[in-house]
Scaffold this motif. Structure first.
Motif, PDB file in Angstrom:
ATOM      1  N   GLN A  79      50.521  39.840  35.058  1.00 62.85           N
ATOM      2  CA  GLN A  79      49.523  39.028  35.238  1.00 62.85           C
ATOM      3  C   GLN A  79      49.767  37.676  34.666  1.00 62.85           C
ATOM      4  N   LEU A  87      48.272  48.812  33.836  1.00 63.25           N
ATOM      5  CA  LEU A  87      46.889  48.477  34.203  1.00 63.25           C
ATOM      6  C   LEU A  87      46.225  49.729  34.802  1.00 63.25           C
ATOM      7  N   ASN A 247      48.384  42.953  42.188  1.00 61.07           N
ATOM      8  CA  ASN A 247      47.512  42.564  43.543  1.00 61.07           C
ATOM      9  C   ASN A 247      48.346  42.221  44.472  1.00 61.07           C
ATOM     10  N   ASP A 256      43.040  42.568  47.038  1.00 62.54           N
ATOM     11  CA  ASP A 256      42.059  42.239  45.721  1.00 62.54           C
ATOM     12  C   ASP A 256      41.542  40.778  46.018  1.00 62.54           C
ATOM     13  N   CYS A 479      36.467  35.808  38.504  1.00 54.75           N
ATOM     14  CA  CYS A 479      37.331  36.877  38.792  1.00 54.75           C
ATOM     15  C   CYS A 479      36.438  38.052  39.369  1.00 54.75           C
TER      16      CYS A 479
HETATM   17  P1  AMP Z   1      41.816  42.552  38.845  1.00 55.90           P
HETATM   18  O1  AMP Z   1      42.004  41.411  38.019  1.00 55.90           O
HETATM   19  O2  AMP Z   1      40.681  42.631  39.573  1.00 55.90           O
HETATM   20  O3  AMP Z   1      43.255  42.808  39.628  1.00 55.90           O
HETATM   21  O4  AMP Z   1      42.022  43.733  37.877  1.00 55.90           O
HETATM   22  C1  AMP Z   1      42.955  43.785  36.810  1.00 55.90           C
HETATM   23  C2  AMP Z   1      42.759  45.227  35.919  1.00 55.90           C
HETATM   24  O5  AMP Z   1      41.473  45.206  35.339  1.00 55.90           O
HETATM   25  C3  AMP Z   1      42.706  46.477  36.919  1.00 55.90           C
HETATM   26  O6  AMP Z   1      43.522  47.333  36.071  1.00 55.90           O
HETATM   27  C4  AMP Z   1      41.291  46.729  37.060  1.00 55.90           C
HETATM   28  O7  AMP Z   1      41.242  47.997  37.312  1.00 55.90           O
HETATM   29  C5  AMP Z   1      40.604  46.179  35.666  1.00 55.90           C
HETATM   30  N1  AMP Z   1      39.274  45.936  35.694  1.00 55.90           N
HETATM   31  C6  AMP Z   1      38.692  44.943  36.229  1.00 55.90           C
HETATM   32  N2  AMP Z   1      37.529  45.070  36.117  1.00 55.90           N
HETATM   33  C7  AMP Z   1      37.124  46.310  35.474  1.00 55.90           C
HETATM   34  C8  AMP Z   1      35.849  46.883  34.978  1.00 55.90           C
HETATM   35  N3  AMP Z   1      34.703  46.111  35.298  1.00 55.90           N
HETATM   36  N4  AMP Z   1      36.168  47.898  34.399  1.00 55.90           N
HETATM   37  C9  AMP Z   1      37.193  48.635  34.221  1.00 55.90           C
HETATM   38  N5  AMP Z   1      38.416  48.014  34.576  1.00 55.90           N
HETATM   39  C10 AMP Z   1      38.359  47.005  35.331  1.00 55.90           C
END
Ligand code: AMP
Ligand code: MG
Length: 481
Positions: A79, A87, A247, A256, A479
């Protein structure tokens, strides 16, 4: 539940350490916002039944059709360049896979369905903002002709989600050719789990690049798919916003839709994401970042290559280093088409770059500038149209060399097919989300309907073509969890 879905689950047959099995968390009062009938048909599902109470129960996670094997997938990821070894799906659940009418295997996944073992401090939920945003933008991407995950349904939950404020909860049903990310490979590579890597590779190869005979060929196919994808993004002024390896879809689908955006005023260094403080994922950086992500995939595949380490590193490096040339070729093809050019000539890159340069200096609207080439109104997109007029003389001369002209029906048809009239403009998405939060989904539905035919001029939808007025400009995207 009498709703029948012919699930054919292959990911669930992989070893237990690939995922966590669990059911979605029920929600109090689900409501259907939108069902994608065309996609339901494509998947061979009963759209009528999906539009009814049983569909709503499935899309909200309140009940599961027979044969569903819900699971949260494990993955890792870089990330913003920093490695996170675990993750995983923190707010998503794969319900299962179906074989669509075209014989292709497709994942059906709920996003916003509650906590999972990968949720960390998150609530596993989504509010309607990111759900509607992903619905609109992913479906627009598809209509624009770009490989992408799809949106099958959006539902509200009747529950509140707490972010900075209290917001209505929602769940998106996402469809994808798989949810295998570069980060899925990284998850097992960092653990030194060779057996899992082998199985993941075989699974991903069968699903995405069945013609690949070995991990090196698989990598070559992934590199080519990513080069084509990023060239398509660039040709539409699209900024993904979070090109983290988790992603980055190995099959080359756009995956994503977080803080992504289609640019209005063109600038090559444009960044939207509020969390991208150093502009790592700026528009013009996307090809380089794709290379970086593919290098991560390459290093995960090294131990599977049937050769000595040094030889494997050399071969994989060569494959990844082919990206710039593949990308340039795809980029040139796309932008030549955007100028209505059928053939290829030496000076084409310079001609394209000259236009982009004027657009950047004047902050001309990306979509309007290119679409305007088809209807003679491109110059209206420029604050100082003389610069455009000068460029247009060169363009006219170049078109003439292949028997075209800006006025020739053949050229106009080509221009219209390569340059959309409609893109999901940020200010329109924001307005649709704002209305939805107050209970009015009309603007959201209108956006979806118009964006289903982005290359057609649609009388009565001129307002959705227009760039934002200064006070409407969206300068940052979030985000959206
Ligand atoms: P992203 O930035 O959307 O690609 O998400 C990055 C990580 O954060 C991934 O492992 C997602 O599953 C986790 N994540 C994002 N939003 C949530 C949420 N509201 N609850 C739990 N995990 C989340
Ligand atoms: Mg993600």
């Amino acid at each position: 539940m009498s709703l029948k879905i012919a699930f054919d689950n292959s990911y669930a047959a992989l070893p237990a350490r690939f995922y966590a099995r669990l059911s979605p968390e029920p929600v109090p009062a689900p409501g259907l916002v939108r069902l994608n009938h065309a996609l339901a048909e494509e998947l061979g599902l009963d759209a009528q039944a999906l539009a009814g109470p049983e569909g709503l129960a499935m899309f909200s996670g309140n009940a599961l059709p027979e044969g569903a094997a819900p699971l949260a997938q494990a993955y890792a990821g870089h990330q913003f360049g920093g490695f996170v070894p675990q993750l995983g799906d923190g707010r998503a659940l794969l319900l299962g896979e179906v074989i669509d009418r075209g014989g292709r295997r497709r994942d059906i996944q709920l996003k916003g369905s509650g906590r999972t073992p990968f949720s960390r401090s998150g609530d596993g939920r989504a509010w309607i903002g990111p759900v509607l945003r992903e619905y609109v933008v992913s479906e627009a991407m598809h209509a624009l002709g770009v490989p992408t995950t799809r949106a099958l349904a959006a539902v509200t939950t009747g529950d509140w989600v707490y972010r900075e404020t209290r917001l209505p909860g929602a769940v998106l049903t996402r469809v994808a050719s798989s949810h295998i990310r570069v980060g899925t490979f990284q998850y097992f590579a960092v653990r030194g789990d060779l057996d899992a890597l082998r199985r993941l590779y075989a699974h991903a190869r069968d699903r995405h690049f069945p013609q690949a005979d070995d991990p090196l060929e698989f990598l070559r196919a992934a590199v080519a798919a990513q080069a084509r994808l990023v060239a398509q993004w660039m040709a539409l002024g699209f900024i993904h916003g979070v090109m983290n390896t988790d992603n980055c879809h190995v099959g080359g689908e756009t995956l994503d839709y977080g803080p992504c955006a289609f640019m209005d005023a063109y600038h090559p260094h444009r960044v939207f994401s509020s969390i991208d403080r150093h502009g790592r994922y700026a528009y013009s950086s996307q090809p380089e970042i794709a290379v970086w992500n593919l290098a991560q995939l390459a290093s995960c595949l090294l131990p599977l290559m049937d050769m000595g380490e040094e030889e494997a590193v050399g071969a994989a490096t060569e494959v990844v280093h082919a990206f710039p040339a593949l990308f340039q070729e795809a980029w040139l093809d796309r932008f030549r088409a955007k100028l209505g050019l059928a053939g290829a000539q030496e000076g084409d890159r310079a001609l394209i770059e000259a236009l982009l340069d004027i657009m950047a200096r004047q902050g001309a609207d990306f979509t309007r500038s290119f679409r305007g080439l088809a209807d003679g109104r491109a110059r209206d997109a420029f604050a100082g149209p003389e610069a455009f007029d000068n460029w247009a003389e060169d363009w006219r001369a170049r078109l003439a060399q292949e028997g075209g002209s800006p006025e020739a029906p053949r050229t106009i048809t080509a221009l219209r097919a390569a340059n959309p009239a409609f893109i999901p403009r940020n200010h329109r998405i924001e307005a649709a989300i704002g209305a939805a939060v107050s209970g009015d989904f009309t603007p959201f539905h209108r956006l979806c309907d118009v964006l289903a035919r982005p290359y057609e001029d649609q009388p009565g939808a001129e307002d959705l073509k227009a760039p934002p007025a200064p006070e409407e400009q969206v300068t940052q995207t979030f985000c959206g969890t």
